[in-house]
Design an enzyme around this catalytic site. Structure first.
Site, PDB file in Angstrom:
ATOM      1  N   CYS A 126       6.774   9.072 -13.183  1.00 48.34           N
ATOM      2  CA  CYS A 126       7.333  10.132 -12.336  1.00 48.34           C
ATOM      3  C   CYS A 126       6.763  11.508 -12.644  1.00 48.34           C
ATOM      4  O   CYS A 126       7.169  12.498 -12.023  1.00 48.34           O
ATOM      5  CB  CYS A 126       8.854  10.151 -12.469  1.00 48.34           C
ATOM      6  SG  CYS A 126       9.639   8.638 -11.851  1.00 48.34           S
ATOM      7  N   GLU A 144      -7.033  -1.915  -6.806  1.00 48.14           N
ATOM      8  CA  GLU A 144      -8.131  -1.097  -6.339  1.00 48.14           C
ATOM      9  C   GLU A 144      -8.367  -1.371  -4.862  1.00 48.14           C
ATOM     10  O   GLU A 144      -7.974  -2.422  -4.356  1.00 48.14           O
ATOM     11  CB  GLU A 144      -9.400  -1.366  -7.147  1.00 48.14           C
ATOM     12  CG  GLU A 144      -9.919  -2.799  -7.080  1.00 48.14           C
ATOM     13  CD  GLU A 144     -11.241  -2.949  -7.811  1.00 48.14           C
ATOM     14  OE1 GLU A 144     -12.223  -2.288  -7.400  1.00 48.14           O
ATOM     15  OE2 GLU A 144     -11.286  -3.721  -8.782  1.00 48.14           O
TER      16      GLU A 144
END
Length: 341
Positions: A129, A103
């Site tokens: 992906c 984060e």
């Protein structure tokens, strides 16, 4: 239960699609040189990446260049191409696999650099992906609902850390042939960036309408490809068979539900390797001439691979062409999305 999730869009269009190629070309022979002793000891020949995967080279960011730099540049180019100002964006999504920290979201830094308004929702979507197509699905659905007018989606990838870790592990004494094979897919990865602006089709008749999509999960195969801080371990055979199988199953059910995807003008796929592409073409009965390839010179650019390929293909597409984007991501998940160019 087994089946597809289906979304039919009413008023969403891709207004722009852009790519940023990373700066430096890295030939596959570099890995042959770095791992020459290991390959000799486990009796693997040089040139495997080129012969088996079909990847001659991939690109990497120059020293001092960050994947978020590429994503920011692609995002600005997408705004310019679409003629949309940052203050018009109501949703901003980063879809990169690559991240430095847990984060904050990668999106926030790029949101700031592009001058997005405080009213623009911003967050990451990570789904291996498949992240970029997932982001397009979210954006188009929110546009259809009237929640937003315009969305900007970006992606930037950089596997250099994984490359280095894999090479160091494979140089160690006692590494087996099986261990080399497990790490093989990591060496196919490349760097790059892409972005797209999605907006209302009725206000942009020259946009590329998002007709709809189907998505299908095969999460029983979630252990076939696992990537973490130190790299990626892949069951290449299992990923090939079950990944392509998931796409084929989604396509067949879509046909039964009324989608006509057998005669598209272009099939833009996630770019992995020769074996993946050849099996996909054979099992789906596609015309190879309608499947553009970028993995030979970009490698597998993770979630940027499909949009970068679409951006390149856009240079030759003409109004009226029908395009099917076929994305697949470790996990396994697949999305097939139709665009009316």
């Amino acid at each position: 239960m087994i089946g597809n999730s289906t979304i039919k869009n009413r008023n969403a269009a891709v207004l722009s699609i852009t790519k940023v190629e990373a700066d430096e070309v890295v030939p596959s022979t570099r890995f042959d040189d770095e791992l020459a002793d290991t390959f000799k000891r486990v009796r693997l020949p040089r040139g495997l990446l080129e012969r088996l995967a079909g990847i001659e080279e991939r690109r990497m960011w120059a020293p001092g260049r960050h994947f978020s730099d590429g994503a920011t540049e692609a995002g600005q180019a997408a705004l310019d191409q679409a003629g949309i100002k940052p203050e018009q964006i109501g949703l901003f999504i980063n879809s990169s696999v690559t991240r430095d920290d847990y984060e904050p979201a990668v999106a926030v830094g790029i949101h700031h650099r592009l001058g997005m308004p405080s009213s623009a929702l911003n967050f990451d979507i990570t789904n291996a992906c498949l992240g970029f197509l997932n982001a397009v699905t979210v954006a188009s659905s929110m546009i259809d609902s009237g929640a937003i007018e315009y969305a900007l989606i970006v992606n930037g990838e950089d596997p250099l850390r994984w490359h280095r870790a894999a090479v160091e592990r494979l140089k160690k004494p006692g590494v087996t042939r099986d261990q080399v094979v497990q790490e093989f897919a990591t060496l196919t990865l490349g760097s790059g960036a892409a972005a797209a602006v999605v907006g209302p089709a009725d206000l942009h008749p020259d946009g590329h309408r998002i007709v709809g999509s189907v998505t299908r999960a095969g999460t029983q195969y979630h252990e076939l490809c696992v990537g973490g801080e130190e790299g990626m371990i892949t069951n290449a055979t299992g990923l090939l068979n079950h990944g392509v199988g998931l796409v084929v199953d989604a396509m067949r059910e879509a046909e039964n539900d009324g989608w006509d995807w057998l005669h598209m003008d272009s099939y833009v796929t996630h770019q992995v390797s020769n074996s993946h592409t050849n099996k996909l073409i054979a099992d789906m009965g596609l015309d190879p001439e309608r499947v553009p390839l970028t993995f030979p010179f970009w490698g597998n650019v993770a979630a940027a691979a499909l949009p970068m390929t679409l951006a390149l293909q856009a240079e030759t597409l003409t109004p009226g062409d029908r395009v099917l984007c076929l994305g697949v991501g470790s996990g396994l998940n697949t999305t097939l999305m139709e665009l009316a160019w």
